[in-house]
Design an enzyme around this catalytic site. Structure first.
Site, short mmCIF file in Angstrom:
data_model
loop_
_atom_site.label_atom_id
_atom_site.label_comp_id
_atom_site.label_asym_id
_atom_site.label_seq_id
_atom_site.Cartn_x
_atom_site.Cartn_y
_atom_site.Cartn_z
N LEU A 343 0.84 -1.20 0.23
CA LEU A 343 0.07 0.10 -0.05
C LEU A 343 0.73 1.28 -0.05
CD1 LEU A 343 -2.72 -1.13 2.08
CD2 LEU A 343 -2.72 -1.06 0.43
N GLY A 344 1.81 1.16 0.21
CA GLY A 344 2.48 2.26 0.23
C GLY A 344 3.94 1.97 1.16
N LYS A 345 5.49 2.65 1.06
CA LYS A 345 6.49 3.01 1.21
C LYS A 345 7.01 3.96 1.84
CE LYS A 345 7.60 -0.64 -2.44
NZ LYS A 345 8.49 -1.21 -3.23
N GLY A 346 8.05 3.70 2.44
CA GLY A 346 9.03 4.63 3.18
C GLY A 346 10.23 4.42 4.26
N GLY A 347 10.33 5.64 4.88
CA GLY A 347 11.59 5.12 5.70
C GLY A 347 11.47 4.96 6.77
N PHE A 348 9.69 4.93 7.50
CA PHE A 348 9.45 3.90 8.62
C PHE A 348 9.06 2.44 8.13
CE2 PHE A 348 6.19 4.67 11.87
CZ PHE A 348 7.84 3.49 13.18
N VAL A 351 3.95 -0.53 3.75
CA VAL A 351 2.71 -1.57 4.26
C VAL A 351 2.08 -2.05 3.64
CG1 VAL A 351 0.73 -0.67 5.22
CG2 VAL A 351 2.85 1.33 5.28
N LYS A 365 2.23 -2.91 9.04
CA LYS A 365 3.72 -2.35 8.28
C LYS A 365 4.48 -2.80 8.57
CE LYS A 365 3.81 2.45 8.53
NZ LYS A 365 4.13 3.85 9.43
N ASP A 461 3.48 13.55 14.30
CA ASP A 461 3.62 13.29 13.05
C ASP A 461 2.34 13.56 11.89
OD1 ASP A 461 5.46 13.37 10.59
OD2 ASP A 461 5.11 10.55 10.33
#
Length: 661
Positions: A343-348, A351, A365, A461
């Site tokens: 569903l999504g990607k990022g530094g954290f 998902v 996540k 955040d």
């Protein structure tokens, strides 16, 4: 009259000579096929002992064998012949049944376009039943096919241009002693004699066991006009055999045309080993070797499976049992964390969307970490935050720990994140009314976290990419990966700021997060949603780069309403837009003590509390400088979709500082 008789006699003699010449040219006797002049194709071949093998026990194969010289029909009216052959159909050990064979009269020896299996290697789906096939066959069929109206799986039939027999009967022979037909099992493996006689447009078929004489009565007798079936007056004689999923070995042991077979000189039926025979030493060795290999594979698979689903579990986690998911459960729910579930990607982290029988659709996540210190307190706070109950908060269902990663599980929000509708061209921009509704939803959730929850919680955040939308497009605050309880942190040293540039209060460079820093982030979010711009956009010119300063510039130019997102659809209230923008400037005040509480913000937005008089000259209004702190770690992303644009995130009070905050 005396002159007429010699003429008639001469004509009869010439006619008899022609018939005699015609039959002589195709007369042969093969007691075995060593010296036979045959054309073979497919898997058909002559074995070393003289047997003609049509099929070799493999699947979906066929074989043909024809006498190379055709029978030339010079006088169709008086055409007659007799042929005699001995065949044996041997079942393959371990298989039940098989397809039969056919004695063939064909206009061509090329039957390579035929299909195996139930077509007996004679026809295919397009030639079956076609008069252009020019083919007559006597089938010895050992498979039941309802498509061709077969009587049973052990029958004999006469076929003309197709496998729907014009005459058929169960395999049998006439016993002169008993005066009745005795059945024969075609697929017995024993030699069977077959006689095919033609004359006067009548085709007779007889059969008998090898030890018997030719029966006095045929099994089948049918009217067949060969001159009509073969207009070119050339007939090739031979045999066809085929296999499908049903398999047998098919042999012709001897064949005569116009002569007499000597059945005492025929080669024997080749032997075939059954499964009951004792295996050889080599087979035993191979079996043992295979068993060892299989055992090793199973052991390796078990070790791999354990490592695949390995988790980190400690005694202190027993009290969080109901909130802990097994890694295997989450692995299966997300189809092995498949890429099409992202569903999504990022530094954290990344998902994934998943499905659980009891929870329905979830979002998982995967958060990477490289330290164990503080994990107990971190998990305790995550589990406690799972008890937050508010209609505008995405429920945090639980967690899972595995080696160097922590997995956080929440409810799945079907409409994704708010930033997709603000900054992505593939989504239609929201109307002002819907944006205002979402702003109020998030304000209500944040107010609950600060003052309504059993213990105050800081989100740390707040931004559009962390605001999720449910099926009715209600705003829900999500991504609690950096959320912490608000308590007295006087004894804990700050290592770095946490959040996203543009949303982070300036005091975070020197002090800890507080409700006031959350209010600042909400103010930046409020301006972001109203203006359709990120708080910091390096791609823009200096005077437009920072959203807070640009909104103040519009206010200074007496056009605060002009700061709105020009893509908004529907009716727009300039008074509401200006009120919301002023609330945003109040919340992003550079002086923390001048910012309103979230309770007051909710009242401002609902217009149940009058907005204080502020201007561009009010202390802290419009003062903005991006908070940049070196030597920090990226640790933030939306719970459902990656934040895009120019967001940059920084880590504090995390697992690595030794306090799990």
């Amino acid at each position: 009259m005396p002159h007429v008789l010699p003429t008639i006699w001469m004509i009869l003699c010439v006619h008899l000579i022609c018939i005699s010449t015609q039959l002589e040219s195709t007369e042969f006797i093969y007691n075995g096929f060593h010296q036979a002049d045959l054309y073979t194709d497919g898997v058909a071949k002559v074995l070393p002992e003289g047997q003609l093998q049509l099929t070799n026990g493999s699947r979906q194969n066929m074989g043909h064998a024809f006498f190379k010289k055709p029978l030339e029909v010079t006088s169709p009216e008086s055409l007659s012949f007799s042929t005699h052959f001995v065949c044996a159909l041997v079942p393959k050990p371990g298989f039940v049944g098989g397809h039969g064979i056919a004695f063939v009269l064909s206009a061509s020896i090329d039957l390579s376009n035929a299909d195996a299996s139930s077509y007996l290697g004679l026809f295919n789906i397009s030639t079956q039943g076609s008069p252009s096939s020019h083919l007559v066959a006597v089938e010895l069929d050992t498979a039941l096919s309802s498509e061709f109206d077969d009587k049973n799986a052990n029958h004999v039939g006469i076929d003309v241009n197709g496998l729907t027999s014009i005459e058929s009967a169960p395999a049998a022979y006439f016993s002169d002693i008993k005066g009745k037909n005795e059945s024969i099992k075609l697929l017995s493996g024993d030699p069977i004699q077959v006689w095919v006689d033609y004359g006067g447009n009548v085709l007779n078929v007889s059969m008998a066991p090898l030890k018997n004489q030719k029966p006095s009565q045929p099994l089948l007798s049918s009217s067949v006009n060969l001159s009509e079936t073969f207009p070119d007056r050339e007939i090739f004689l031979g045999f066809s055999g085929a296999t499908g999923t049903l398999i047998s070995y098919q042999y012709i042991l001897g064949w005569s045309f116009g002569g007499a077979l000597d059945v005492t000189k025929l080669p024997r039926v080749p032997p075939h080993k059954s499964k009951t025979e004792r295996p050889s030493t080599l087979l035993i060795f191979l079996f043992v070797l295979l068993a060892v290999i299989v055992l090793l594979v199973l052991v390796a698979a078990s070790v791999y499976r354990r490592r695949k689903y390995a988790e980190v579990r400690e005694e202190w986690e027993e009290e969080y049992g109901p909130h802990r998911f097994s890694y295997k459960t989450l692995y299966n729910a997300t189809k092995g964390f498949h890429m099409n579930r992202v569903l999504g990607k990022g530094g954290f982290g990344e998902v994934y969307r998943g499905t659980l029988p009891c929870n329905g659709q979830i979002a998982v996540k995967r958060v990477s970490h490289h330290a164990d210190e503080g994990m107990k307190q971190f998990v305790a706070e995550i589990v406690s935050m799972g008890n937050l109950k508010h209609k505008n908060i995405v429920p945090l269902l639980g967690y899972c720990r595995r080696k160097g990663e922590l997995l956080l599980v929440s409810e799945y929000m079907p409409k994704g994140s708010l930033d997709q509708y603000l900054f992505h061209d593939d989504k239609p921009p929201f109307s002002w009314r819907r944006r205002l509704m979402i702003i109020k939803d998030i304000a209500s959730a944040l107010s609950y976290m600060h003052t309504g929850a059993p213990q105050a919680v800081l989100h740390r955040d707040i931004k559009a990419s962390n605001v999720m939308l449910d099926a009715e497009f209600n705003g829900r605050l999500g991504d609690f990966g950096m959320a912490r309880f608000h308590d007295d942190w006087a004894d804990t040293a700050t290592t770095a700021a946490v959040g996203t540039i543009g949303y982070m209060a300036p005091e975070l460079a020197t002090v800890r997060a507080s409700t006031a820093t959350d209010v600042y982030s909400f103010g930046a979010f409020l301006l972001e949603v109203t203006c359709g711009r990120r708080p910091v956009d390096p791609a823009l010119s200096e005077e437009r780069r920072y959203l807070v300063k640009w909104v103040c510039q519009c206010w200074k130019m007496a056009s605060l309403f002009g700061a709105r997102d020009l893509r908004m659809r529907g009716e727009i209230s300039s008074e509401e837009v200006e009120m919301v923008l002023k609330v945003g400037l109040l919340c992003t005040n550079a002086l923390a003590e001048m910012r309103p509480s979230m309770e007051e913000v909710v009242q401002y937005l609902n217009e149940s509390l009058k907005l204080p008089d502020i201007s561009l000259d009010s202390p802290g209004i419009g003062s903005f400088a991006p908070l940049i702190i070196g030597s920090t770690n990226t640790f933030s992303t939306s719970f459902y979709s990656s934040s895009s644009g120019n967001d940059a995130t920084f880590l504090t009070h995390s697992i690595v500082d030794g306090h799990g905050r």
